[in-house]
Design a protein around this motif. Structure first.
Motif, mmCIF file in Angstrom:
data_model
loop_
_atom_site.group_PDB
_atom_site.id
_atom_site.type_symbol
_atom_site.label_atom_id
_atom_site.label_comp_id
_atom_site.label_asym_id
_atom_site.label_seq_id
_atom_site.Cartn_x
_atom_site.Cartn_y
_atom_site.Cartn_z
ATOM 1 N N ASN A 20 -4.807 66.929 48.741
ATOM 2 C CA ASN A 20 -3.910 68.070 48.553
ATOM 3 C C ASN A 20 -4.664 69.044 47.656
ATOM 4 N N ARG A 21 -5.263 70.050 48.289
ATOM 5 C CA ARG A 21 -6.132 70.943 47.538
ATOM 6 C C ARG A 21 -5.791 72.401 47.815
ATOM 7 N N THR A 22 -5.963 73.213 46.796
ATOM 8 C CA THR A 22 -5.773 74.661 46.909
ATOM 9 C C THR A 22 -7.137 75.325 46.886
ATOM 10 N N ARG A 23 -7.364 76.170 47.892
ATOM 11 C CA ARG A 23 -8.643 76.874 48.035
ATOM 12 C C ARG A 23 -8.385 78.370 47.896
ATOM 13 N N GLU A 24 -8.836 78.971 46.792
ATOM 14 C CA GLU A 24 -8.695 80.409 46.595
ATOM 15 C C GLU A 24 -9.993 81.093 46.978
ATOM 16 N N TRP A 25 -9.900 82.062 47.880
ATOM 17 C CA TRP A 25 -11.075 82.778 48.394
ATOM 18 C C TRP A 25 -11.343 83.942 47.441
ATOM 19 N N VAL A 26 -12.269 83.755 46.498
ATOM 20 C CA VAL A 26 -12.427 84.708 45.400
ATOM 21 C C VAL A 26 -13.498 85.764 45.655
ATOM 22 N N GLU A 27 -14.408 85.509 46.593
ATOM 23 C CA GLU A 27 -15.454 86.489 46.903
ATOM 24 C C GLU A 27 -15.778 86.443 48.393
ATOM 25 N N VAL A 64 -17.097 82.736 48.567
ATOM 26 C CA VAL A 64 -16.966 81.828 47.427
ATOM 27 C C VAL A 64 -15.512 81.402 47.301
ATOM 28 N N PHE A 65 -15.293 80.092 47.107
ATOM 29 C CA PHE A 65 -13.957 79.540 46.946
ATOM 30 C C PHE A 65 -13.868 78.796 45.617
#
Length: 287
Positions: free
Chosen positions: A190-197, A208-209
């Motif tokens: 159960n993971r959260t992946r934020e697409w920051v770049e 970049v995540f």
């Protein structure tokens, strides 16, 4: 990081558990047997890291396919990405308000990062591309990753713009892998992946995540250990290794931590054992 001895006593593996230690597993590794559920072999630890990378790759494929359609619809342009290889065939079926996209890798298709996959990945989601939040289901058909047969799937809750203004995906996944020779293990996360770049740039190299959350790995003996992100893991697509962040690794009452470093693209990590001792380790990746 300080240089340390490369040989670690087997009794320490029983304490530290899930650290992803170096060297590619070969046929002799694959047949190595643990004498009890309290002992984790180096081969088994390598399988854990391989399982985690397989899950990462599937999440990245799903997010890339969805973002292409999202950008095409909302930017009203002919957006394409160079992440997906030319050997991949993508088909789209519209039924009512649902879109089904099938990623067909055929009998073997090499990804941009050098890993080879075959079979199909099927994605389903609503066609409303303006909605800020969407649920994507991911299923597999005869799918293999570098000759590992993978079954299972995932549910991805995709947010177009989170509180930081970035795309974000919460991925609930459950996969089982069968390696050549018949060894089987399972991986849940159960993971959260934020697409920051890099979102919308048209090239995967600058993507970049930041990854948070927890995972559970069960080896062929039914032995379980858990990994929880303490400091967000930075996943730069131009590097096959996680470049920074900290994992806590739990087994029974013992806890170890793994620090991936300060941003360098290398296979080094710093492991802190339950007794406080620190060891530099080499981290396993398929490619």
């Amino acid at each position: 990081m300080k240089k340390t001895k490369r040989v670690i006593k087997r009794k320490m593996w029983a304490i530290a558990l899930g650290v992803l230690i170096t060297s590619c597993s070969n046929d002799s590794d694959a047949t190595e047997e643990a004498s009890s559920s309290d002992l984790i072999s180096v081969a088994e630890l390598n399988y854990s890291d391989e399982s985690e990378q397989i899950s990462e790759e599937l999440s990245e494929m799903a997010e890339e396919i969805y973002s292409i359609e999202e950008l095409q619809q909302n930017a009203k342009g002919d957006y394409n990405s160079d992440y997906l290889p030319d050997c991949l065939v993508v088909s789209k079926v519209l039924e009512g308000d649902m879109i089904t996209k099938t990623l067909d890798f055929g009998d073997g298709c090499e990804l941009r990062n050098g890993n080879t996959v075959s079979g199909k990945v099927v994605l389903r989601y609503q066609k409303d591309m303006v909605a800020n939040q969407k649920t994507i289901t991911l299923s597999l058909e005869d799918y293999t990753f570098n000759a590992v047969v993978i079954t299972g799937g995932a549910t991805i809750v995709r947010t177009r713009s989170n509180a930081n203004g970035n795309p974000q995906s919460v991925v609930n996944s459950a996969y089982e892998g069968t390696w050549p020779g018949g060894l089987t293990s399972s991986f849940e996360g159960n993971r959260t992946r934020e697409w920051v770049e890099g979102y919308g740039s048209g090239t995967w190299q600058d993507n970049v995540f930041l990854v948070t959350g927890s995972t559970i790995y069960t080896n062929r003996l039914g032995v379980i250990w858990t990994k929880e992100v303490v400091t967000a893991l930075r996943r730069e697509m131009a590097c096959r290794f996680i470049v920074s962040g900290v994992l806590a690794i739990y087994r029974n009452d013992a806890t170890a931590t793994l620090d991936f470093g300060g941003g360098e693209c290398d296979n080094k990590g710093e492991l802190t054992w339950p007794n406080g001792e620190v060891t530099e380790v080499n981290l396993r990746r398929f490619r």
